[in-house]
Design a protein around this motif. Sequence first.
Motif, short mmCIF file in Angstrom:
data_model
loop_
_atom_site.label_atom_id
_atom_site.label_comp_id
_atom_site.label_asym_id
_atom_site.label_seq_id
_atom_site.Cartn_x
_atom_site.Cartn_y
_atom_site.Cartn_z
N MET A 1 0.84 -1.18 0.00
CA MET A 1 0.00 0.00 0.00
C MET A 1 0.89 1.25 0.00
O MET A 1 1.87 1.33 0.73
CB MET A 1 -0.92 0.01 1.22
N LEU A 2 0.51 2.21 -0.80
CA LEU A 2 1.23 3.48 -0.88
C LEU A 2 0.50 4.53 -0.05
O LEU A 2 -0.73 4.54 0.04
CB LEU A 2 1.29 3.96 -2.33
N ILE A 3 1.28 5.44 0.54
CA ILE A 3 0.73 6.58 1.28
C ILE A 3 1.46 7.82 0.80
O ILE A 3 2.69 7.90 0.91
CB ILE A 3 0.89 6.42 2.80
N ILE A 4 0.72 8.78 0.25
CA ILE A 4 1.29 10.03 -0.26
C ILE A 4 0.68 11.19 0.52
O ILE A 4 -0.54 11.31 0.61
CB ILE A 4 0.99 10.21 -1.76
N ASN A 5 1.53 12.06 1.08
CA ASN A 5 1.07 13.24 1.82
C ASN A 5 1.43 14.50 1.06
O ASN A 5 2.58 14.66 0.63
CB ASN A 5 1.73 13.29 3.21
N LYS A 6 0.47 15.39 0.90
CA LYS A 6 0.67 16.66 0.21
C LYS A 6 -0.06 17.76 0.97
O LYS A 6 -1.00 17.51 1.73
CB LYS A 6 0.13 16.62 -1.23
N ILE A 7 0.32 19.00 0.70
CA ILE A 7 -0.33 20.17 1.28
C ILE A 7 -0.95 20.99 0.15
O ILE A 7 -0.32 21.21 -0.88
CB ILE A 7 0.69 21.05 2.06
N PHE A 140 -4.26 19.50 4.61
CA PHE A 140 -3.45 18.28 4.54
C PHE A 140 -4.20 17.27 3.69
O PHE A 140 -5.39 17.02 3.91
CB PHE A 140 -3.21 17.72 5.95
N CYS A 141 -3.53 16.72 2.70
CA CYS A 141 -4.13 15.76 1.79
C CYS A 141 -3.32 14.47 1.84
O CYS A 141 -2.11 14.50 1.60
CB CYS A 141 -4.15 16.33 0.38
N GLN A 142 -3.97 13.36 2.18
CA GLN A 142 -3.28 12.07 2.24
C GLN A 142 -4.01 11.08 1.33
O GLN A 142 -5.19 10.78 1.53
CB GLN A 142 -3.26 11.54 3.67
N VAL A 143 -3.26 10.58 0.34
CA VAL A 143 -3.81 9.60 -0.59
C VAL A 143 -3.21 8.25 -0.21
O VAL A 143 -1.99 8.11 -0.09
CB VAL A 143 -3.44 9.94 -2.05
N THR A 144 -4.07 7.26 0.01
CA THR A 144 -3.61 5.92 0.34
C THR A 144 -4.25 4.93 -0.61
O THR A 144 -5.39 5.11 -1.03
CB THR A 144 -3.95 5.52 1.79
#
Length: 147
Positions: A1-7, A140-144
Amino acid sequence: MLIINKIIEIETTEGINIHNITPQIQAIISSTEIKNGQVLIFSRHTTTALAINENESRLLQDVKVFLQKLAPDSDKYLHNDLHLRENIPPDEPMNAHSHLMAMMLSSSEVIPVVDGKLALGTYQSVLFFELDGARKRTLFCQVTGIS
């Protein structure tokens, strides 16, 4: 599983203003390898909010009027007795009404991602509410998920 954090950064104006942030969220998803999963969007401020609803100008005006009726800025609020509060900055606004409006909405939304796209309904958009302003705001944006 991938976890990407962006603002996501948004410059807001004074008072209640509503921003459709769906394109920014979709752009973040598209920049990742994630095809299926979910995206969390979280507001990092106490006088802002998020909601999923229709991005139609007359409805947005109705929402503003409704929120102002719930918590009129002209009402008396204990939070606005700045002289009775401790450790407040010199530029502290009288914004109790903004805090109360934010509490009637939400500080976060979770949306499914399917085939690399937000799985929103036909008329749904992700809306960011500035309830105080004018400020630079961050979300805060987190795509999983999986590719």
